[in-house]
Enzyme design. Structure first.
Site, PDB file in Angstrom:
ATOM      1  CG  HIS A  87      -0.679   0.386   2.352  1.00  0.00           C
ATOM      2  ND1 HIS A  87      -0.202  -0.736   3.269  1.00  0.00           N
ATOM      3  CD2 HIS A  87      -0.578   1.594   3.004  1.00  0.00           C
ATOM      4  CE1 HIS A  87       0.059   0.061   4.584  1.00  0.00           C
ATOM      5  NE2 HIS A  87       0.033   1.348   4.310  1.00  0.00           N
ATOM      6  CG  ASP A 133       0.497  -3.917   2.771  1.00  0.00           C
ATOM      7  OD1 ASP A 133       0.653  -3.344   1.855  1.00  0.00           O
ATOM      8  OD2 ASP A 133      -0.172  -3.452   3.713  1.00  0.00           O
ATOM      9  CD  GLN A 222      -2.607   6.893  12.244  1.00  0.00           C
ATOM     10  OE1 GLN A 222      -2.122   7.988  12.932  1.00  0.00           O
ATOM     11  NE2 GLN A 222      -3.546   6.451  12.300  1.00  0.00           N
ATOM     12  N   GLY A 223       2.160   6.352   8.990  1.00  0.00           N
ATOM     13  CA  GLY A 223       3.493   6.826   8.619  1.00  0.00           C
ATOM     14  C   GLY A 223       4.409   5.883   8.740  1.00  0.00           C
ATOM     15  CG  ASP A 224       5.531   4.316  12.498  1.00  0.00           C
ATOM     16  OD1 ASP A 224       6.673   5.070  12.132  1.00  0.00           O
ATOM     17  OD2 ASP A 224       5.018   4.398  13.562  1.00  0.00           O
ATOM     18  CB  SER A 225       2.228   2.278   6.366  1.00  0.00           C
ATOM     19  OG  SER A 225       1.141   1.864   7.259  1.00  0.00           O
TER      20      SER A 225
HETATM   21  C1  4AZ Z   1      -1.260   3.698   9.030  1.00  0.00           C
HETATM   22  O1  4AZ Z   1      -2.105   4.266   8.815  1.00  0.00           O
HETATM   23  C2  4AZ Z   1      -1.242   2.799  10.497  1.00  0.00           C
HETATM   24  N1  4AZ Z   1      -1.273   0.686  14.768  1.00  0.00           N
HETATM   25  C3  4AZ Z   1       0.025   2.079  10.404  1.00  0.00           C
HETATM   26  C4  4AZ Z   1       0.215   0.999  11.569  1.00  0.00           C
HETATM   27  C5  4AZ Z   1      -1.063   0.986  12.254  1.00  0.00           C
HETATM   28  C6  4AZ Z   1      -2.101   1.748  12.208  1.00  0.00           C
HETATM   29  C7  4AZ Z   1      -2.205   2.642  11.078  1.00  0.00           C
HETATM   30  C8  4AZ Z   1      -0.845  -0.097  13.441  1.00  0.00           C
HETATM   31  O2  4AZ Z   1       0.014   3.711   8.598  1.00  0.00           O
END
Ligand code: 4AZ
Length: 274
Positions: A87, A133, A222-225
């Site tokens: 993603h 993913d 968010q942003g750690d993805s």
């Molecule tokens: C994100 O939106 C996201 N707590 C990444 C990891 C987690 C939630 C959201 C897990 O990138």
């Protein structure tokens, strides 16, 4: 990506909107001040983590768009490639993705910024909640930093409930809060498949793995993805999704790297350009 944003996607129409909604949460907040960034104290770092060092985790990298906005994490897996979330790879056009290596603090110009020549996305990927993913980006040039190790058949035990793993990233330090300028890390235990299935009906133990405390408190956000979940230097997970961040009963969901290790390895092999 968050479960909530995905739910709202289902009400929105069309896949293009979906891509836009994935990209939004990771681009906002980069300019916000980080109150803990000066290195004092250790409260509220990441979500429940601490400032981390690239000396310990040289394979941790991040992705920016053409404007220099950090939108995801990634992890070096060979001298010429990184693994990340599908993603993330799909959120920005290939020609606009930059891989930033060797830079702990986003506000500096340390390390390397490399473009991307090739994008491989996990077979059958549609949405983080459906698995696969995972993506591998081949970079233009070579990394000066060592790769993480991929798990092999001897590493199955790393996925046992309770294994302490480390998640790394430059993402938000609280759900909906400010993005971090510094690399941060959090220590989280691997969660059993049955427990994760209770938390998420979409959980698939073949393609995903969960980590976090029952009471919450430490998590990716968010942003750690796209960033790494490691045990020592072995990559066991890639940050994928979750219901918010660090909530009780809602562990982080990661791509199960062991399932994709052969694919990642094949894509990661440096090869002659045609
Ligand atoms: C994100 O939106 C996201 N707590 C990444 C990891 C987690 C939630 C959201 C897990 O990138």
């Amino acid at each position: 990506m968050s479960v909530k944003s995905r739910r709202s996607l289902l009400f929105a129409s069309g896949a293009l909107l979906a891509v836009a909604a994935v990209a939004v949460p990771v681009v906002v907040g980069t300019a916000a001040a980080d109150p803990g960034a000066a290195g004092s104290g250790n409260q509220a770092r990441i979500v429940g983590g601490n400032q981390a060092s690239l000396a310990d985790h040289p394979y941790a990298v991040y992705l920016t768009d053409a404007g220099g906005n950090q939108f995801c994490g990634a992890v070096i897996v060979s001298s010429t490639s990184v693994a990340t979330a599908a993603h993330c790879a799909k959120a920005v056009a290939k020609q606009d993705i930059r891989v930033v290596a060797g830079r702990e603090d986003k506000r500096t110009s340390e390390g390397q910024v490399l473009g991307v020549s090739k994008v491989w996305v996990g077979q059958g990927y549609t949405d983080p909640t459906q698995g696969a993913d995972v993506a591998v980006l081949t970079v233009r040039g070579q990394f000066d930093y060592r790769p993480a190790k991929l798990p092999d058949s001897g590493d199955a035990g790393l996925y046992a409930k309770g294994t302490q793993a480390t998640v790394l990233g430059w993402g938000r330090i609280a759900d909906g809060g400010a993005r971090s300028d510094y690399l941060r890390s959090g220590e989280v235990p691997v969660v059993s498949d049955s427990e994760c299935h209770s938390a998420y009906t979409v959980y698939d133990q073949k393609t995903m793995v969960c980590a976090g405390y029952a009471e919450g408190g430490v998590d990716a956000c968010q942003g750690d993805s796209g960033g790494p979940l490691v045990v020592g230097d072995t990559l066991i997970g890639i940050v994928s999704f979750g219901d918010g961040c660090a909530k009780a009963g809602k562990p982080g969901v990661y791509t199960r790297v062991s399932t994709y290790a052969k694919d990642i390895e094949a894509q990661a092999k440096p090869r002659l350009l045609g």
